[in-house]
Design an enzyme around this catalytic site. Structure first.
Site, PDB file in Angstrom:
ATOM      1  N   GLU A  87       4.547   9.578   6.350  1.00 28.19           N
ATOM      2  CA  GLU A  87       5.337   9.025   5.244  1.00 28.19           C
ATOM      3  C   GLU A  87       6.384  10.063   4.858  1.00 28.19           C
ATOM      4  OE1 GLU A  87       5.388   7.673   0.585  1.00 28.19           O
ATOM      5  OE2 GLU A  87       3.843   9.024   1.305  1.00 28.19           O
ATOM      6  N   ASP A 125      -0.081  10.038   4.278  1.00 26.08           N
ATOM      7  CA  ASP A 125       0.532   9.957   2.956  1.00 26.08           C
ATOM      8  C   ASP A 125       1.222  11.281   2.588  1.00 26.08           C
ATOM      9  OD1 ASP A 125       0.824   8.410   0.483  1.00 26.08           O
ATOM     10  OD2 ASP A 125      -0.486   9.922  -0.408  1.00 26.08           O
ATOM     11  N   ASP A 141       5.433   0.877  -2.036  1.00 21.20           N
ATOM     12  CA  ASP A 141       6.149   1.916  -2.782  1.00 21.20           C
ATOM     13  C   ASP A 141       7.587   1.546  -3.108  1.00 21.20           C
ATOM     14  OD1 ASP A 141       4.136   3.828  -3.033  1.00 21.20           O
ATOM     15  OD2 ASP A 141       4.533   4.680  -1.054  1.00 21.20           O
TER      16      ASP A 141
END
Ligand code: CA
Length: 594
Positions: free
Chosen positions: A375, A346, A442
């Site tokens: 990410e 992340d 997202d």
């Protein structure tokens, strides 16, 4: 010759080992500027009679182009695993220049000896074919079709563990930021057959460790499964049953920040600068404080660094060796004890490179073929040199595809130029491992982005599945789920048969099968493009050995006649294709075995 446009960099995506004994070379020039480029190369120690021997003479292949640049590529081998190499460039008028480590030199008969400017010292060098440094793409990664699960919303397998106040499971519900529905690991285990039927062989789970929110990006305890999701036995069962069905499991590592309910941050709140965790964070002064706002995820004045402006997510100081050891012990525990196959990292670009290099070393020492996925929403070259991530979530690629197919903001040639630019940032093996996606937890769901036009969604999925990288499907897309930006893109999965979009399911199932059947061609094959800006037509051809897969997409407003193009091809998948006409928003995929 436009010398200003010419670019090559040794030991980079322009010069790298593809396999243990094959080196791939790339060079960039201005578009439409050169007639040909030849690589001349030889073993740096091969001297005979005082003269350095250039034993290799290879014509480069003109490959991908952008609006301003042309790329050329060649493949070389070396009996002693080392090479000196340089380029002889011929422009359209026949003028030649040599390009090497010290720049440009004219090509003359006298310059071709070792006293001349084309002597051995003016060559680029691949000092040794270092297998340990080679960026490797494990076969399993290239063969994977991913499916992303947001566990709170995928399926509720047991109601006893539901959070208090859980809402009834309604697929067309619009969740709010703090809704709970009771999804859990048992729900995923119960639906393993769903993935097998669809052809999915990799599951990416957003965080499952103990955390207060429904998304669980605010970790409270990295060593515990959140009790609303189940327990370690459940997780072990999920991994084992998935593996038994050939399905890999990737977890989400949230290491940029920790949750404010964690014991570490609570200790900082309690003891301020005297906390043993005071240096685990980026704190500007003590005591730590912030002013709450109506938005749970926003404060304007925290006196410590956070993820975005979220006061509940204090950023970890990954330069602190204690923090490094702590985070690596977490990843080690889940990788070793549970045998997971990958980590999605992340906010990966806000964590330092030193840490990720240590992380990779630790993970590959347990599982040399582990998938490490960052990410990162932009181009990510510095993380993709082989010593940090396997790949990144390819949002840069996604954005170009959406701009073209869904938003109709670009022309076919512009899409090609943007995608080629992205591809040329990476080594071939990196492109083969990229995590290609159209949406996620997202981003708004792709059907919503396409304004509910399922034909355009089918075009985009097909286009994405024909690219080098591994495709990913966000849960529920197989049943044509919709949703705006989060939390609306995190609706409960549609399990009611009558609400499921059977047509989209069958379409994606067929596409996944195509990917599996022709995985080698789609992963490793060459790529060429065809564009017709006037009619809104984009085509691509992938080729490996004798097999070609070609596709044409019509984004224009009129029918497109392909009768002359595909008269002899074996058509294996088609939509809106009849009498050799591709209708608007339609496409054709063909397989040609030569
Ligand atoms: Ca539950």
């Amino acid at each position: 010759m436009n010398k200003a446009a010419i670019y090559h960099r040794p030991d980079s995506e322009y010069a790298y080992l593809y396999t243990a004994h094959e080196m791939r070379l790339r060079i960039r020039t201005a578009k439409d500027d050169l007639q040909s480029i030849t690589v001349i190369a030889g073993d740096p120690y091969d001297w005979q009679n005082g003269s350095w021997q250039k034993s290799i003479d290879t014509v480069m292949t003109k490959t991908l182009a952008t609006d301003i640049h042309q790329y050329w590529e060649a493949s070389l081998t070396a009996p002693f695993n080392r090479l000196n190499y340089g380029f002889i460039m011929t422009d359209t008028t026949g003028q030649q220049l040599f390009y090497g480590d010290q720049g440009f030199e004219s090509v003359t008969p006298s310059s071709n000896d070792n006293n001349g400017l084309m002597g051995a010292s003016n060559y680029f060098k691949m000092p040794y074919f270092q297998e340990i440094d080679r960026f490797k793409a494990p076969e399993w990664i290239k063969q994977t079709v991913w499916y992303q699960i947001f566990p709170e919303r995928f399926a509720n397998g047991e109601t006893q563990n539901d959070p208090n106040g859980s809402l009834p499971w309604q697929a067309d519900d619009h969740p709010s930021a703090d809704s709970f529905y009771g999804g859990d690991l048992r729900g995923i285990i119960n639906h393993l057959d769903h993935f097998i039927q669809l052809g999915i062989n990799g599951l990416y789970l957003t965080p499952i460790f103990k955390a207060p929110t429904n998304h669980k990006y605010d970790t409270q305890d990295y060593f515990e499964i959140d009790l609303h999701f189940g327990n370690k036995e459940d997780f072990k069962e999920l991994v084992e049953k998935a593996h038994a069905s050939g399905i890999r499991i990737m977890l989400d590592a949230v290491f940029n920040h920790i949750g404010d309910q964690s014991p570490q941050w609570q200790d900082v709140i309690a003891h301020g600068r005297h906390s043993k965790y005071a240096d685990w964070f980026h704190i500007r002064d003590f005591p730590v404080h912030y002013t709450p706002t109506d938005n749970f995820e926003f404060t304007a004045d925290a006196n410590y660094d956070t993820f975005a402006f979220t006061p509940h997510m204090p950023k970890l100081n990954t330069a602190n060796p204690e923090v490094q050891n702590y985070l690596i012990s977490i990843a080690t525990y889940w990788t070793k004890e549970f045998g997971i196959d990958g980590w999605r990292l992340d906010v990966a670009n806000e964590v330092d490179h030193h840490f990720w290099k240590k992380f990779r070393d630790a993970m590959t020492s347990i599982n040399p073929e582990i998938y490490i996925l960052g990410e990162i929403w932009t181009s990510a070259q510095s993380w993709l040199q082989g010593d940090e991530f396997s790949a990144v979530m390819n949002y840069a690629f996604t954005g170009s595809i959406i701009d073209f197919f869904a938003k109709r903001q670009t022309k076919p040639s512009q899409l090609v130029h943007k995608l080629n630019t992205q591809l040329m940032l990476n080594r071939d093996q990196t492109n083969q491992m990229m995590f290609n996606l159209l949406d996620s937890h997202d981003a708004p769901r792709i059907l919503t982005v396409a304004q509910n036009n399922k034909n355009i969604v089918k075009q985009m999925y097909t286009f994405m599945f024909l690219q080098q990288g591994t495709p990913d499907i966000y849960y529920g897309s197989e049943y044509a789920m919709t949703g705006q930006q989060d939390p609306d893109n995190r609706k409960p999965m549609i399990w009611q048969k009558e609400k499921q979009d059977e047509d989209m399911y069958q379409f994606l199932k067929q596409l996944i099968q195509l990917r599996h059947n022709y995985q080698n061609v789609l992963s490793e094959g060459t790529l060429s493009w065809q564009t017709d800006d006037e009619n809104g037509i984009i085509g691509l051809t992938r080729q490996l050995n004798e097999t070609q897969i070609a596709a044409l997409f019509n984004t224009g407003t009129t029918n497109y006649d392909v009768s002359s193009t595909y008269h002899s091809a074996k058509i294996i998948a088609h939509e809106f294709y009849a009498n050799q006409i591709i209708q608007p928003n339609g496409f054709i995929v063909t397989v040609i075995n030569q």
